[in-house]
Write an enzyme that holds these catalytic residues in place. Structure first.
Site, PDB file in Angstrom:
ATOM      1  N   HIS A  78       0.390   0.810 -10.164  1.00  0.00           N
ATOM      2  CA  HIS A  78      -0.484  -0.022  -9.325  1.00  0.00           C
ATOM      3  C   HIS A  78      -1.062  -1.176 -10.156  1.00  0.00           C
ATOM      4  O   HIS A  78      -2.258  -1.420 -10.179  1.00  0.00           O
ATOM      5  CB  HIS A  78      -1.620   0.805  -8.709  1.00  0.00           C
ATOM      6  CG  HIS A  78      -2.155   0.195  -7.441  1.00  0.00           C
ATOM      7  ND1 HIS A  78      -2.575   0.943  -6.378  1.00  0.00           N
ATOM      8  CD2 HIS A  78      -2.335  -1.102  -7.066  1.00  0.00           C
ATOM      9  CE1 HIS A  78      -3.005   0.158  -5.401  1.00  0.00           C
ATOM     10  NE2 HIS A  78      -2.860  -1.101  -5.806  1.00  0.00           N
TER      11      HIS A  78
ATOM     12  N   ARG B 149       0.836  -1.189   0.000  1.00  0.00           N
ATOM     13  CA  ARG B 149       0.000   0.000   0.000  1.00  0.00           C
ATOM     14  C   ARG B 149       0.878   1.248   0.000  1.00  0.00           C
ATOM     15  O   ARG B 149       1.890   1.312   0.702  1.00  0.00           O
ATOM     16  CB  ARG B 149      -0.929   0.005   1.238  1.00  0.00           C
ATOM     17  CG  ARG B 149      -2.101  -0.962   1.110  1.00  0.00           C
ATOM     18  CD  ARG B 149      -3.081  -0.464   0.064  1.00  0.00           C
ATOM     19  NE  ARG B 149      -4.204  -1.341  -0.184  1.00  0.00           N
ATOM     20  CZ  ARG B 149      -4.256  -2.241  -1.154  1.00  0.00           C
ATOM     21  NH1 ARG B 149      -3.223  -2.398  -1.950  1.00  0.00           N
ATOM     22  NH2 ARG B 149      -5.330  -2.971  -1.338  1.00  0.00           N
TER      23      ARG B 149
END
Length: 319
Positions: free
Chosen positions: A282, A234
């Site tokens: 991502h 994250r």
């Protein structure tokens, strides 16, 4: 025979991919895809199930009777922060396709750094023909922070490639063939680690954990001297100003980053121009929507047979 509850789908993925995945899915119940314009103002009361990824801010107000919420991804930190999230079971997405993709990305990044891909790319641009020293995988200890399904699979694949692997998690886990550490063993874990792989969920305890203070405690005994940082967990767990400073002053040899504090990564971020930074958008482990649908179908079937749900999120722990 009672009518089965419809399923709400509020997934901010590619609309065509979502529509294709829903064809023939949930065959015995209605599917309400909120990406479809006809469903935007629809009454959602009396519905038991919702599958979400970055849903509309008013979803839970419109669907006050939900009994289960399914996350469209492995991470659930953004779901836990959604306004009005009901106090019902929250299920994370666990599937072999997502796990495999993540392990492939982690293994690729370790190999790119091991085989000095950036240095050879720089030589090519200058038409330089020079072989560099070639350490083996067995000379590198990869430390994985986060030993859930993703971390354990990545560990197995890295060991197959010949890397030494150690693992860290808040509570110590037993992983065959891997030396593991718990919260109290963080310093010992870091001191062994040449390549640090971040696969932690985002919680108050992990926010900003990858910072200068942590990087300075990593091993400096590997073949490249300074350590490598690889993060696909994250973005909120890393301090990007510290990553930039650590690359500039030699605290870090190189990095691979798939997640960022702000996404998309701002155009003014210095990371874009840093030669020793691999950047991906991502994309390490995109959710396969068809696999997600199959996962939700299995879990709903368990509920309606009176069985326990799998992959429940512990809201206290945050994952």
């Amino acid at each position: 025979m009672p009518t089965k509850s419809p399923v709400i789908i509020d997934l901010k993925f590619d609309p065509e991919e979502v529509a294709a995945a829903l064809k023939g899915a949930f065959a015995d119940r209605e599917v309400i895809n909120l990406l479809h314009p006809a469903n935007r103002g629809r009454d959602l009361s009396g519905i038991d199930y919702a599958v979400v990824w970055k849903p509309g801010a008013d979803l839970f107000a419109r669907a006050p009777d939900l009994k289960v919420v399914f996350s469209g991804g492995a991470g659930v930190d953004h779901v836990l922060k959604l306004p009005g999230l009901p106090d019902v079971p929250l299920v994370r997405f666990v599937d072999g396709t997502l796990t495999t993709r993540m392990s492939e990305w982690v293994a690729l990044q370790c190999l790119l750094h091991l085989r000095q891909h950036r240095a050879y790319a720089a030589q090519r641009e200058k038409r330089v023909w020079r072989e560099l020293a070639q350490p083996e995988a067995k000379e590198i200890t990869v430390g994985i922070m986060g030993l859930g399904v993703l971390g354990q699979d990545a560990a197995a694949k890295l060991k197959t490639l010949g890397f030494r692997v150690v693992g860290w998690s808040r509570s110590r886990k037993e992983v065959e063939g891997v030396e593991t550490f718990d919260a109290d063993g963080l310093d010992a874990f870091l001191a062994k680690t040449d390549f640090l792989v971040g696969l932690l969920p985002l919680t108050p305890e992990t926010t900003g954990i990858y910072n200068t203070g942590l990087f300075t405690r990593l091993s400096r005994k590997g073949p490249f001297g300074a350590p490598v940082f690889i993060n696909a967990g994250r973005g909120g767990s890393q301090v990007e100003a510290d990553i930039v400073a650590s690359l500039n002053d030699g605290t870090l040899h190189a990095v691979s980053l798939d997640v960022f504090e702000q996404e998309p990564l701002p155009l003014e971020s210095p990371l874009w121009d840093m030669d020793r930074a691999f950047i991906t958008p991502h994309a390490a482990a995109a959710s396969d929507v068809k696999a997600l649908v199959r996962h939700v179908e299995r879990q709903i079937a368990r509920v309606e047979r009176g069985e326990l749900l799998e992959f429940l999120v512990d809201r206290t722990a945050g994952y």
